[in-house]
Design a protein around this motif. Structure first.
Motif, PDB file in Angstrom:
ATOM      1  N   LYS A  31       0.828  -1.202   0.000  1.00 58.13           N
ATOM      2  CA  LYS A  31       0.000   0.000   0.000  1.00 58.13           C
ATOM      3  C   LYS A  31       0.863   1.253   0.000  1.00 58.13           C
ATOM      4  O   LYS A  31       0.563   2.225  -0.715  1.00 58.13           O
ATOM      5  N   GLN A  32       1.945   1.260   0.790  1.00 55.44           N
ATOM      6  CA  GLN A  32       2.859   2.409   0.814  1.00 55.44           C
ATOM      7  C   GLN A  32       3.440   2.671  -0.573  1.00 55.44           C
ATOM      8  O   GLN A  32       3.515   3.821  -1.028  1.00 55.44           O
ATOM      9  N   LEU A  33       3.859   1.603  -1.237  1.00 55.46           N
ATOM     10  CA  LEU A  33       4.428   1.758  -2.572  1.00 55.46           C
ATOM     11  C   LEU A  33       3.384   2.256  -3.571  1.00 55.46           C
ATOM     12  O   LEU A  33       3.686   3.084  -4.438  1.00 55.46           O
ATOM     13  N   LEU A  34       2.154   1.760  -3.452  1.00 53.81           N
ATOM     14  CA  LEU A  34       1.098   2.205  -4.360  1.00 53.81           C
ATOM     15  C   LEU A  34       0.734   3.668  -4.123  1.00 53.81           C
ATOM     16  O   LEU A  34       0.463   4.408  -5.080  1.00 53.81           O
ATOM     17  N   VAL A  35       0.724   4.103  -2.868  1.00 53.73           N
ATOM     18  CA  VAL A  35       0.453   5.512  -2.566  1.00 53.73           C
ATOM     19  C   VAL A  35       1.544   6.382  -3.178  1.00 53.73           C
ATOM     20  O   VAL A  35       1.263   7.414  -3.804  1.00 53.73           O
ATOM     21  N   TYR A  36       2.791   5.961  -3.002  1.00 51.20           N
ATOM     22  CA  TYR A  36       3.920   6.706  -3.577  1.00 51.20           C
ATOM     23  C   TYR A  36       3.778   6.811  -5.092  1.00 51.20           C
ATOM     24  O   TYR A  36       3.914   7.891  -5.667  1.00 51.20           O
ATOM     25  N   LEU A  37       3.483   5.692  -5.747  1.00 49.71           N
ATOM     26  CA  LEU A  37       3.382   5.691  -7.206  1.00 49.71           C
ATOM     27  C   LEU A  37       2.185   6.517  -7.673  1.00 49.71           C
ATOM     28  O   LEU A  37       2.289   7.234  -8.674  1.00 49.71           O
ATOM     29  N   SER A  38       1.077   6.470  -6.948  1.00 52.40           N
ATOM     30  CA  SER A  38      -0.093   7.236  -7.378  1.00 52.40           C
ATOM     31  C   SER A  38       0.154   8.736  -7.266  1.00 52.40           C
ATOM     32  O   SER A  38      -0.388   9.514  -8.046  1.00 52.40           O
TER      33      SER A  38
ATOM     34  N   LYS B 189       0.467   9.061 -11.989  1.00 47.20           N
ATOM     35  CA  LYS B 189      -0.864   8.454 -12.000  1.00 47.20           C
ATOM     36  C   LYS B 189      -1.035   7.461 -13.158  1.00 47.20           C
ATOM     37  O   LYS B 189      -1.688   6.428 -12.995  1.00 47.20           O
ATOM     38  N   LEU B 190      -0.435   7.733 -14.307  1.00 42.98           N
ATOM     39  CA  LEU B 190      -0.575   6.826 -15.451  1.00 42.98           C
ATOM     40  C   LEU B 190       0.088   5.482 -15.184  1.00 42.98           C
ATOM     41  O   LEU B 190      -0.467   4.423 -15.500  1.00 42.98           O
ATOM     42  N   ARG B 191       1.305   5.501 -14.629  1.00 42.63           N
ATOM     43  CA  ARG B 191       2.000   4.252 -14.295  1.00 42.63           C
ATOM     44  C   ARG B 191       1.221   3.483 -13.224  1.00 42.63           C
ATOM     45  O   ARG B 191       1.135   2.255 -13.269  1.00 42.63           O
ATOM     46  N   TYR B 192       0.642   4.215 -12.275  1.00 38.02           N
ATOM     47  CA  TYR B 192      -0.156   3.592 -11.220  1.00 38.02           C
ATOM     48  C   TYR B 192      -1.382   2.896 -11.809  1.00 38.02           C
ATOM     49  O   TYR B 192      -1.650   1.725 -11.501  1.00 38.02           O
ATOM     50  N   ASP B 193      -2.120   3.589 -12.664  1.00 39.21           N
ATOM     51  CA  ASP B 193      -3.313   3.000 -13.276  1.00 39.21           C
ATOM     52  C   ASP B 193      -2.966   1.783 -14.119  1.00 39.21           C
ATOM     53  O   ASP B 193      -3.688   0.778 -14.113  1.00 39.21           O
TER      54      ASP B 193
END
Length: 88
Positions: A59-66, A70-74
């Motif tokens: 979750k921490q990594l996903l928050v950082y990436l978002s 945002k495009l890489r996260y999606d």
């Protein structure tokens, strides 16, 4: 039966093995394996604790990436088939 994800199917080059995407991929694979283990061994509390720690790190990594891209996260959550983060 839960399948394990293979890193070759996502074509992450060797030079990007430490990237956020590859770390989230690796943690997601561990989550799937632990979930499968806990379906057989429901009272394995140390594995449950490990699962919660892995989920927190992912979750921490996903928050950082978002926040960063945002495009890489999606793209990542779409490829891995995981839910997105809750937004407030």
């Amino acid at each position: 039966m839960i399948k394990n994800l293979s890193i070759s199917s996502y074509l992450i080059p060797d030079k990007q093995r430490g990237s956020v995407e590859s770390q989230v991929f690796y943690l997601t694979n561990r989550v799937l394996r632990l979930t499968q283990h806990l379906q057989l061994h429901g009272k394995d509390y140390s594995s449950q604790r490990g699962l919660w720690k892995i989920l927190g790190k992912r979750k921490q990594l996903l928050v950082y990436l978002s926040k960063r891209d945002k495009l890489r996260y999606d793209d990542l959550i779409g490829r891995l088939g995981i839910r997105g983060l809750k937004t407030r």
